[in-house]
Design an enzyme around this catalytic site. Structure first.
Site, PDB file in Angstrom:
ATOM      1  N   THR A 140       0.854  -1.193   0.000  1.00  0.00           N
ATOM      2  CA  THR A 140       0.000   0.000   0.000  1.00  0.00           C
ATOM      3  C   THR A 140       0.884   1.235   0.000  1.00  0.00           C
ATOM      4  O   THR A 140       1.892   1.280   0.707  1.00  0.00           O
ATOM      5  CB  THR A 140      -0.947   0.065   1.211  1.00  0.00           C
ATOM      6  N   ASP A 142      -0.259   3.901   1.130  1.00  0.00           N
ATOM      7  CA  ASP A 142      -0.729   4.649   2.300  1.00  0.00           C
ATOM      8  C   ASP A 142       0.076   4.351   3.562  1.00  0.00           C
ATOM      9  O   ASP A 142      -0.007   5.104   4.528  1.00  0.00           O
ATOM     10  CB  ASP A 142      -2.202   4.341   2.567  1.00  0.00           C
ATOM     11  N   MET A 187      -2.764  11.722  -1.874  1.00  0.00           N
ATOM     12  CA  MET A 187      -3.594  10.628  -1.369  1.00  0.00           C
ATOM     13  C   MET A 187      -3.387  10.397   0.122  1.00  0.00           C
ATOM     14  O   MET A 187      -2.287  10.554   0.642  1.00  0.00           O
ATOM     15  CB  MET A 187      -3.286   9.339  -2.132  1.00  0.00           C
ATOM     16  N   GLY A 188      -4.458   9.974   0.779  1.00  0.00           N
ATOM     17  CA  GLY A 188      -4.419   9.678   2.209  1.00  0.00           C
ATOM     18  C   GLY A 188      -5.749  10.026   2.840  1.00  0.00           C
ATOM     19  O   GLY A 188      -6.034  11.206   3.060  1.00  0.00           O
ATOM     20  N   ARG A 189      -6.580   9.015   3.104  1.00  0.00           N
ATOM     21  CA  ARG A 189      -7.910   9.269   3.649  1.00  0.00           C
ATOM     22  C   ARG A 189      -7.834   9.546   5.154  1.00  0.00           C
ATOM     23  O   ARG A 189      -8.297  10.562   5.638  1.00  0.00           O
ATOM     24  CB  ARG A 189      -8.821   8.072   3.365  1.00  0.00           C
ATOM     25  N   GLU A 244      -5.808  14.302   1.087  1.00  0.00           N
ATOM     26  CA  GLU A 244      -7.168  14.360   0.577  1.00  0.00           C
ATOM     27  C   GLU A 244      -8.192  14.242   1.703  1.00  0.00           C
ATOM     28  O   GLU A 244      -9.318  14.732   1.595  1.00  0.00           O
ATOM     29  CB  GLU A 244      -7.406  13.234  -0.432  1.00  0.00           C
ATOM     30  N   GLN A 299       0.719   8.932  -8.218  1.00  0.00           N
ATOM     31  CA  GLN A 299       1.472   8.625  -7.004  1.00  0.00           C
ATOM     32  C   GLN A 299       1.779   7.133  -6.883  1.00  0.00           C
ATOM     33  O   GLN A 299       2.781   6.742  -6.304  1.00  0.00           O
ATOM     34  CB  GLN A 299       0.668   9.064  -5.767  1.00  0.00           C
TER      35      GLN A 299
END
Length: 408
Positions: A140, A142, A187-189, A244, A299
């Site tokens: 991942t 993340d 990106m990154g919730r 994000e 990314q």
């Protein structure tokens, strides 16, 4: 009776997800007790529909060496969630297929939801005394899987983010006689690891990006505007990096301030637009030139910035997973443990996948500055070793040359 292994890929790909696939395939062919290495086409969902391939094909056509530096999921991916109820008929259907192909071990390369799949399959196997072993191979960008120092995929994505933000900062500095703001959405919730990596772009004290905002802390638009004003006093062309998933103190995502947000098949909100919202906010409030840039899928799919460390560890995760499965391990995910000391040393291990799935590892609070607008040196020390080293990607006609399944 044949002894075969099966490997699949799931979720959003990374630049090195195929490195782990390469590790599984090469180690599988090295072991005399393994007769065939099969691949799920489009993950567990594709396998349910009978879609699979013999990985011997990659050796026969000479494309196996290309696989390890090919971004995306070579076997194809899916976002299929197995039922919570282990009595669901999908489970005996899957295990019938495993048995038909004489599968001894299954390796699933993916992130959090993929580890949930490994957990369910291994628990079902235990309930029904099936000897099939299930191993999770982490991937991942993340970096949010727990019980491991980091995950393959993060290092290369972090290197891409830092490199791109550095280029954006240089571009923004061209017109240094007029104030401007560039907002980069990354990106990154819920976990801000990738956005934090933008700090690696700095070359000197006070360099861009000056402001960095992660979802681990509450985001206040008015505070943000004040920090932008102060930063513009010393940095004419300001670069701001945001995750994000930044949200206010009520948990409302900033992107929800302006847009209706849908959900994906796992019930996760599909976040987009935080950068555009802040672009308009700064423009309307400060009346200066401002633009927003969303790095988006680049990314995870760029092979131009592959980290050698990341690729080597991705391959290791795959090969080590095969070794452990042949030793009898099941229901585990491959992990990495960093040795203490100044030099970077990482050793692989395993952890109970059921304790990993559906959990999220976030950036530690003490790695974020008290005002929530930057990261500390501790994060930089953690991240720098993961982006080291160059990888030579094969080229054809002056362009990167990748492996494509079935020539597609």
């Amino acid at each position: 009776m044949s002894k075969n292994i099966l490997v699949g890929q799931s979720g959003g790909p990374t630049a090195v997800i195929n490195g782990s696939l390469y590790g599984v395939i090469t180690k599988g062919f090295e072991m005399p007790q393994i007769d065939h290495v099969y691949g799920m086409v489009n993950g567990i969902e594709g396998f349910l529909h009978g879609q699979m391939m013999d990985m011997q094909t990659l050796i026969k056509d000479g494309t196996l060496p290309l696989v390890k530096t090919t971004p995306g999921a070579y076997l194809g991916s899916c976002r299929y969630k197995l039922p919570e109820d282990l009595a669901d008929p999908v489970y005996p259907e899957l295990f019938t297929r495993f048995e038909e192909h004489e599968i001894e071990a299954v390796f699933y390369i993916g992130g959090n939801d993929s580890m949930d799949t490994v957990s369910k399959l291994s628990r079902y196997a235990a309930q029904h005394e099936s000897p099939i072993r299930f191993i999770g191979i982490p991937k991942t960008i993340d970096n949010d899987l727990v019980m491991t120092d980091h995950t393959p995929g993060f290092g290369s994505a972090a290197k891409y983010v830092a490199s791109t933000v550095r280029e954006i900062a240089v571009d923004a500095s061209v017109y240094d006689n007029k104030p401007s703001v560039t907002i980069v959405e990354i990106m990154g919730r819920h976990a801000g690891w990738l956005t934090a990596a933008s700090a690696l772009a700095r070359m000197f004290k006070g360099d861009n990006p000056v402001l960095i905002y992660l979802p681990e802390t509450a985001f206040h638009p008015e505070t943000f505007l004040g920090q932008v004003r102060r930063a513009l006093e010393t940095t004419t062309n300001l670069v701001v990096c945001i995750s994000e998933g930044i949200h206010d103190n009520t948990g409302t995502f900033i992107c929800e301030y302006a847009n209706d947000v849908g959900t994906d098949t796992f019930g996760h909100k599909m976040l987009t637009g935080s950068g555009k919202y802040l672009e308009n906010l700064v423009k309307e409030t400060l009346g200066i030139k401002v633009r927003s840039v969303e790095l988006n899928v680049s990314q995870r799919c760029s092979s131009a910035c592959l980290s050698r460390t990341d690729l080597q560890e991705a391959i290791l995760a795959g090969s080590y997973g095969v070794e452990r499965a042949m030793e009898g391990a099941t229901g585990v995910m491959i992990t990495f443990e960093r040795k203490e000391g100044d030099s970077y040393e990482m050793t692989p291990g395993t952890a109970d996948v059921t304790k990993i799935c559906n959990e999220e590892k976030t950036v530690p609070a003490d790695w974020i500055t008290p005002d929530g607008s930057d990261v500390t040196e501790a994060f930089l020390n953690y991240a720098r070793p993961l982006i080291q080293g160059q990888v030579e990607v094969p080229q054809k006609d002056g362009l990167p040359y990748f492996a494509f399944r079935n020539g597609k």
